[in-house]
Design a protein around this motif. Structure first.
Motif, mmCIF file in Angstrom:
data_model
loop_
_atom_site.group_PDB
_atom_site.id
_atom_site.type_symbol
_atom_site.label_atom_id
_atom_site.label_comp_id
_atom_site.label_asym_id
_atom_site.label_seq_id
_atom_site.Cartn_x
_atom_site.Cartn_y
_atom_site.Cartn_z
ATOM 1 N N HIS A 1 32.788 49.328 47.997
ATOM 2 C CA HIS A 1 33.991 48.909 47.274
ATOM 3 C C HIS A 1 34.904 48.069 48.166
ATOM 4 C CE1 HIS A 1 36.521 49.325 43.740
ATOM 5 N NE2 HIS A 1 37.562 49.632 44.499
ATOM 6 N N LEU B 1 37.209 50.619 36.498
ATOM 7 C CA LEU B 1 35.903 50.295 37.061
ATOM 8 C C LEU B 1 35.058 49.541 36.044
ATOM 9 C CD1 LEU B 1 35.114 53.680 38.863
ATOM 10 C CD2 LEU B 1 36.030 51.576 39.871
ATOM 11 N N HIS C 1 42.640 55.085 43.245
ATOM 12 C CA HIS C 1 42.169 54.782 44.594
ATOM 13 C C HIS C 1 42.536 55.856 45.609
ATOM 14 C CE1 HIS C 1 41.773 50.388 43.361
ATOM 15 N NE2 HIS C 1 40.620 50.668 43.924
ATOM 16 N N ARG D 1 39.164 43.330 39.194
ATOM 17 C CA ARG D 1 39.817 44.611 39.452
ATOM 18 C C ARG D 1 41.289 44.597 39.042
ATOM 19 N NH1 ARG D 1 37.484 46.281 45.461
ATOM 20 N NH2 ARG D 1 35.258 45.937 44.999
#
Length: 398
Positions: free
Chosen positions: A149, A129, A137, A350
């Protein structure tokens, strides 16, 4: 070594190798096309921007999508003797694929949204993060707001808005989880812990739509994945778990009303990855050098690096892993090669700064960051190999 704030120069040969090694599903193909095909079969217009599937289902009043976690098409072909009913189903696409990484969090979000990994942003089992925390997840512990998100609406929501009766049949544990809200929100939910009760849950949902109604039921089955992780995809236990799936789908087909189409698919395959082929950053100072946090999955590790260390990590991992892996930088190589599909702006952050795909039985992990249950697993997935990315797409019309 790259200097702070810069990335190493892209390596055209690495991008070419990545493209030759793995072609992600094109728009309208693969796992992300399953729910769009179900919507078309039910007579529902697709959301704007959703690609029309390259394959089709028969027109139907009811569609049941069965997602068998961990049932790769290559494993199913080898063990088809355990699944006579699945063997009788019609292949809709003999070369269906999931996206990269070939893992549940990524694949189920593609199934639920119809988007590639780069479009929905769930680009691995674990990520880092913005505040530097390693985040799982699937567990979603202390995670961000799921709707922030992953804000894209799901196809289950779209079907519900179109007047279709939508139901998910899965374990009670998952009903209100952050990940379910990300990937598969929409419609009603029937929680069934006992595998023997799942067929009744699905058939009850179909009956609830009424004679004139249309229904879409998503049923999740995870026993095959569990058996593969613990015992290996070639084990006796895996075959027994497959027999359970076969009996479940046969019962659905026998009890479903006329006008029902049953579609079976999976989120990924699996390989046997013995512990002796493991590289552990906890006791491997060479591989660990320059790595700040290791995320992703053992078959597709993603490294967040110390400032200026990306080039060093790529060079070291390429040398140390050799033919066992293809090692790429994030933006300049993995994203450029199209492994995640088109990437929504901001979602590239990410993805780890270094992305590796294992090509043999090797895994790369950091045991300091994983639970003992994960470290004990024998079967793994996540990479771009045929055994991990090829998934079944089978159809039975009632």
């Amino acid at each position: 070594m790259s200097t702070p704030g810069t990335a190493p120069a892209p390596r055209p040969a690495a991008v070419d190798a990545a493209r030759a090694l793995y072609r992600p599903p094109a728009p309208g193909e693969g796992l992300a096309s399953v729910l769009p095909a179900a919507l078309v079969a039910l007579g529902v217009d697709l959301p704007s921007g959703t690609p029309v599937p390259t394959w089709s289902l028969p027109a139907a009043r009811h569609v049941v999508v069965v997602l068998v976690d961990g049932l790769g098409s290559r494993q199913l072909a080898r063990r088809s003797g355990h699944a006579p009913f699945l063997r009788s189903m019609t292949p809709a696409d003999r070369d269906a694929r999931c996206g990269f990484p070939s893992t549940t969090a990524t694949s189920l979000t593609s199934l639920g949204t119809g988007l590639p990994p780069g479009g929905h942003g769930i680009v691995g089992w674990q990520t880092v993060l913005p505040d530097g925390r390693l985040f799982n997840h699937l567990g979603w512990r202390d995670g961000p707001d799921p709707l922030e998100h992953q804000p894209a609406p799901t196809l289950l929501q779209h079907a519900e808005d179109a007047g279709v009766s939508v139901t998910t049949v899965s374990r009670p544990l998952f009903e209100n989880s952050g990940f379910t809200r990300v990937a598969l929100r929409g419609g009603g939910y029937v929680g069934t812990e006992d595998p023997g009760e799942r067929a009744a849950g699905v058939l009850g949902a179909l009956a609830g739509a009424g004679r004139s109604g249309r229904s879409l039921v998503y049923a999740y089955w995870d026993e095959v994945d569990k058996a593969g992780h613990v015992h290996g995809p070639g084990s006796m236990e895996w075959g027994e778990a497959l027999e359970g799936v076969d009996a479940f789908v046969r019962e659905l087909a026998a009890g479903a009303p006329r006008g029902t189409v049953v579609v079976l698919t999976s989120d990924h395959g699996m390989v046997d990855a013995p512990h002796e082929h493991r590289r552990d950053l906890a006791d491997d100072a060479v591989l660990a050098a320059g790595v700040r946090v290791l995320a992703g999955e053992p078959r597709a590790p993603q490294a967040w690096c110390e400032p200026g260390a990306v080039g060093q990590v790529v060079a070291t991992w390429t040398r140390e892993l050799g033919d066992s892996a293809l090692v790429l930088t994030r933006q300049e190589e993995a994203v450029e090669a199209g492994w995640f599909g088109p990437v929504r702006p901001g979602y590239e952050e990410r993805v780890g700064e270094v992305v590796a795909a294992m090509l043999d039985a090797t895994t790369v992990l950091d045991s300091r960051l994983l639970r003992p249950q994960v470290l004990a697993l024998r079967g793994h997935h996540g990479s771009v190999t045929d055994a991990e990315t090829a998934v079944p797409l089978l159809v039975h019309e009632v």
